[in-house]
Scaffold this motif. Structure first.
Motif, PDB file in Angstrom:
ATOM      1  N   VAL A   1       4.062   6.181   1.977  1.00 38.32           N
ATOM      2  CA  VAL A   1       4.340   7.607   1.806  1.00 38.32           C
ATOM      3  C   VAL A   1       4.134   8.356   3.125  1.00 38.32           C
ATOM      4  CG1 VAL A   1       3.398   9.685   0.705  1.00 38.32           C
ATOM      5  CG2 VAL A   1       3.886   7.654  -0.674  1.00 38.32           C
ATOM      6  N   GLU A   2       3.073   8.007   3.852  1.00 38.44           N
ATOM      7  CA  GLU A   2       2.836   8.670   5.140  1.00 38.44           C
ATOM      8  C   GLU A   2       3.951   8.343   6.137  1.00 38.44           C
ATOM      9  OE1 GLU A   2       0.733  11.047   6.383  1.00 38.44           O
ATOM     10  OE2 GLU A   2       0.332  11.254   4.249  1.00 38.44           O
TER      11      GLU A   2
ATOM     12  N   ARG B   1       6.817  10.610   5.319  1.00 37.46           N
ATOM     13  CA  ARG B   1       6.562  11.976   5.807  1.00 37.46           C
ATOM     14  C   ARG B   1       6.802  12.052   7.324  1.00 37.46           C
ATOM     15  NH1 ARG B   1       1.644  12.046   2.093  1.00 37.46           N
ATOM     16  NH2 ARG B   1       2.295  13.304   0.312  1.00 37.46           N
ATOM     17  N   SER B   2       6.345  11.013   8.014  1.00 37.09           N
ATOM     18  CA  SER B   2       6.506  11.010   9.481  1.00 37.09           C
ATOM     19  C   SER B   2       7.975  10.963   9.872  1.00 37.09           C
ATOM     20  CB  SER B   2       5.775   9.818  10.093  1.00 37.09           C
ATOM     21  OG  SER B   2       4.402   9.929   9.854  1.00 37.09           O
TER      22      SER B   2
ATOM     23  N   ILE C   1       5.304  18.024   1.960  1.00 36.89           N
ATOM     24  CA  ILE C   1       6.154  16.968   1.397  1.00 36.89           C
ATOM     25  C   ILE C   1       5.324  16.276   0.318  1.00 36.89           C
ATOM     26  CG2 ILE C   1       7.463  14.865   1.854  1.00 36.89           C
ATOM     27  CD1 ILE C   1       7.612  15.795   4.808  1.00 36.89           C
ATOM     28  N   ASP C   2       5.575  16.661  -0.916  1.00 31.55           N
ATOM     29  CA  ASP C   2       4.858  16.058  -2.042  1.00 31.55           C
ATOM     30  C   ASP C   2       5.640  14.850  -2.546  1.00 31.55           C
ATOM     31  OD1 ASP C   2       2.856  17.962  -1.923  1.00 31.55           O
ATOM     32  OD2 ASP C   2       3.859  19.310  -3.324  1.00 31.55           O
ATOM     33  N   VAL C   3       4.919  13.795  -2.837  1.00 30.85           N
ATOM     34  CA  VAL C   3       5.583  12.541  -3.227  1.00 30.85           C
ATOM     35  C   VAL C   3       5.030  12.077  -4.580  1.00 30.85           C
ATOM     36  CG1 VAL C   3       6.058  10.155  -2.566  1.00 30.85           C
ATOM     37  CG2 VAL C   3       5.801  11.909  -0.796  1.00 30.85           C
ATOM     38  N   THR C   4       5.933  11.752  -5.471  1.00 31.63           N
ATOM     39  CA  THR C   4       5.530  11.169  -6.760  1.00 31.63           C
ATOM     40  C   THR C   4       6.133   9.783  -6.883  1.00 31.63           C
ATOM     41  OG1 THR C   4       5.481  13.358  -7.766  1.00 31.63           O
ATOM     42  CG2 THR C   4       5.527  11.480  -9.265  1.00 31.63           C
ATOM     43  N   ILE C   5       5.271   8.793  -7.107  1.00 30.76           N
ATOM     44  CA  ILE C   5       5.745   7.426  -7.366  1.00 30.76           C
ATOM     45  C   ILE C   5       5.788   7.278  -8.886  1.00 30.76           C
ATOM     46  CG2 ILE C   5       5.362   4.966  -6.978  1.00 30.76           C
ATOM     47  CD1 ILE C   5       5.721   6.420  -4.355  1.00 30.76           C
TER      48      ILE C   5
ATOM     49  N   ARG D   1      -0.215  17.253   4.869  1.00 27.28           N
ATOM     50  CA  ARG D   1       1.248  17.238   4.834  1.00 27.28           C
ATOM     51  C   ARG D   1       1.803  17.179   3.407  1.00 27.28           C
ATOM     52  NH1 ARG D   1       3.645  13.376   9.371  1.00 27.28           N
ATOM     53  NH2 ARG D   1       2.389  11.741   8.434  1.00 27.28           N
ATOM     54  N   GLY D   2       0.942  16.994   2.424  1.00 27.42           N
ATOM     55  CA  GLY D   2       1.425  16.980   1.047  1.00 27.42           C
ATOM     56  C   GLY D   2       0.581  16.111   0.136  1.00 27.42           C
ATOM     57  N   ARG D   3       0.901  16.180  -1.135  1.00 26.69           N
ATOM     58  CA  ARG D   3       0.162  15.445  -2.153  1.00 26.69           C
ATOM     59  C   ARG D   3       0.968  14.231  -2.594  1.00 26.69           C
ATOM     60  NH1 ARG D   3      -3.238  16.852  -6.997  1.00 26.69           N
ATOM     61  NH2 ARG D   3      -3.767  18.726  -5.845  1.00 26.69           N
ATOM     62  N   THR D   4       0.250  13.158  -2.905  1.00 24.26           N
ATOM     63  CA  THR D   4       0.899  11.964  -3.456  1.00 24.26           C
ATOM     64  C   THR D   4       0.420  11.766  -4.887  1.00 24.26           C
ATOM     65  OG1 THR D   4       0.931  10.956  -1.267  1.00 24.26           O
ATOM     66  CG2 THR D   4       1.270   9.496  -3.137  1.00 24.26           C
ATOM     67  N   THR D   5       1.370  11.635  -5.788  1.00 24.01           N
ATOM     68  CA  THR D   5       1.042  11.426  -7.198  1.00 24.01           C
ATOM     69  C   THR D   5       1.544  10.054  -7.617  1.00 24.01           C
ATOM     70  OG1 THR D   5       1.365  13.793  -7.555  1.00 24.01           O
ATOM     71  CG2 THR D   5       1.293  12.394  -9.515  1.00 24.01           C
ATOM     72  N   ILE D   6       0.678   9.301  -8.264  1.00 30.92           N
ATOM     73  CA  ILE D   6       1.063   7.954  -8.698  1.00 30.92           C
ATOM     74  C   ILE D   6       1.022   7.905 -10.220  1.00 30.92           C
ATOM     75  CG2 ILE D   6       0.404   5.519  -8.630  1.00 30.92           C
ATOM     76  CD1 ILE D   6      -0.528   6.058  -5.756  1.00 30.92           C
ATOM     77  N   ALA D   7       2.156   7.566 -10.817  1.00 33.28           N
ATOM     78  CA  ALA D   7       2.257   7.569 -12.278  1.00 33.28           C
ATOM     79  C   ALA D   7       1.411   6.458 -12.896  1.00 33.28           C
ATOM     80  CB  ALA D   7       3.722   7.394 -12.681  1.00 33.28           C
TER      81      ALA D   7
ATOM     82  N   GLY E   1      -6.205  -0.971  -3.151  1.00 31.96           N
ATOM     83  CA  GLY E   1      -5.452  -1.206  -1.921  1.00 31.96           C
ATOM     84  C   GLY E   1      -4.034  -0.666  -1.988  1.00 31.96           C
ATOM     85  N   ILE E   2      -3.413  -0.788  -3.153  1.00 31.58           N
ATOM     86  CA  ILE E   2      -2.004  -0.392  -3.252  1.00 31.58           C
ATOM     87  C   ILE E   2      -1.848   1.094  -3.572  1.00 31.58           C
ATOM     88  CG2 ILE E   2       0.070  -0.700  -4.679  1.00 31.58           C
ATOM     89  CD1 ILE E   2      -0.794  -3.736  -4.751  1.00 31.58           C
TER      90      ILE E   2
ATOM     91  N   PRO F   1       0.833  -1.212   0.000  1.00 28.97           N
ATOM     92  CA  PRO F   1       0.000   0.000   0.000  1.00 28.97           C
ATOM     93  C   PRO F   1       0.868   1.263   0.000  1.00 28.97           C
ATOM     94  CG  PRO F   1      -0.900  -1.600   1.516  1.00 28.97           C
ATOM     95  CD  PRO F   1       0.433  -2.143   1.055  1.00 28.97           C
ATOM     96  N   LEU F   2       0.754   2.044  -1.057  1.00 30.34           N
ATOM     97  CA  LEU F   2       1.670   3.166  -1.246  1.00 30.34           C
ATOM     98  C   LEU F   2       1.358   4.339  -0.325  1.00 30.34           C
ATOM     99  CD1 LEU F   2       1.899   3.043  -5.147  1.00 30.34           C
ATOM    100  CD2 LEU F   2       3.630   2.332  -3.509  1.00 30.34           C
ATOM    101  N   GLU F   3       0.076   4.564  -0.068  1.00 30.86           N
ATOM    102  CA  GLU F   3      -0.271   5.703   0.795  1.00 30.86           C
ATOM    103  C   GLU F   3       0.372   5.562   2.174  1.00 30.86           C
ATOM    104  OE1 GLU F   3      -4.672   5.718   0.165  1.00 30.86           O
ATOM    105  OE2 GLU F   3      -4.344   7.843   0.538  1.00 30.86           O
TER     106      GLU F   3
END
Lengths: 117, 153
Positions: free
Chosen positions: A77-78, A81-82, A100-104, B31-37, B123-124, A72-74
């Motif tokens: 990512v959290e 950040r922590s 803190i922006d995250v790009t996968i 706390r921020g944005r998450t972007t998934i390609a 889920g992922i 689970p990516l969220e």
């Protein structure tokens, strides 16, 4: 010459981000051909962009490759950040830490490398 | 062989179809944005569809033939073959082309693929899957991969 010159809070936060990513076996930083990095003296920190924002804080962009098997990516990512926030708190820099922006960017085997087209 | 095109599946957050819940906002916290390609969603969908019993492989005939060559020279990833996705800020739609083992129930396998893809992608990635469109492009018969005997010695 001082072997450990004082660093800016921007670089300190970039290093915290680098450490958090390195400690997480589920992700690695991208090697984006110069697009996503922070220059830290003589070296660069790949996959991490730390920039001063207008309000005096430092915003962080993490550019990552997630590793197989997928998790689970969220949540991952959290956790990152922590970790970064905890390090910033310890160094009394939490006030200066912005978003803190995250790009996968991709999902790969851990040994496939971190290049992004 | 003609394609078997399944109906589109509209999934809701409380549909009980493996969804992890409705999400109307992007992957964003204070706390921020998450972007998934797109490529990440493509791989998750491809891996999860291939896990379903009865799925022989993913991809259309020509794409599979080209894919077999490009995979050997490292130009293509087998995990993305036969999968295309459209990813928005909070939702994703998935199109799959699959080859199913002969003898399996196409509607049952298709429904299982749909449930599996929704469960895994939601889920992922945390994205809400709004469509999983499945095109059954071919049937696989045991022995299809074996070379034919030569007629001459």
């Amino acid at each position: 010459m001082d072997p450990h010159p004082p660093i800016s809070s921007r670089i300190a936060i970039a290093r915290f981000a680098e450490q958090a990513v390195a400690a997480d076996t589920g992700v690695s930083p991208t090697e984006g051909g110069g697009r996503w990095l922070t220059r830290d003296g003589e070296r660069t920190i790949p996959g991490i962009v730390a920039t001063a924002s207008g309000d005096g804080r430092v915003e962080v962009g993490l550019h990552l490759i997630a590793h197989l098997p997928p998790r689970p990516l969220e949540q991952q990512v959290e956790n990152l950040r922590s970790e970064i926030l905890a390090s910033a708190r310890q160094a009394r820099l939490a006030e200066g830490l912005g978003r803190i922006d995250v790009t996968i960017h991709d999902l790969r085997e851990a040994d496939e490398g971190g290049g992004v087209a | 062989m003609s394609d078997f095109q399944n109906e589109k599946s509209e999934t809701g957050g409380d549909s009980g179809s493996g969804s992890t819940g409705s999400r109307s906002e992007p992957l964003e916290s204070e706390r921020g944005r998450t972007t998934i390609a797109d490529g990440v969603v493509t791989k998750v969908a491809g891996i999860s569809a291939a896990e379903v019993p009865g799925v022989h492989e993913l991809g259309a005939g020509a794409a599979r033939a080209v894919g077999a060559v490009t995979q050997k020279v490292g130009l293509m990833d087998s995990r993305t073959q036969g999968v295309s996705v459209e990813v928005g800020e909070a939702e994703a739609a998935v199109d799959l082309t699959v080859v199913i083992d002969y003898g399996e129930s196409i509607p049952e396998v298709s429904e299982e693929i749909r449930q599996q893809v929704i469960k895994r992608v939601e889920g992922i990635t945390g994205l809400r899957v709004v469509e999983v469109n499945i095109s059954v492009n071919d049937l696989y018969f045991p022995g299809d991969d074996e070379p034919e005997d030569s007629r001459v010695a």
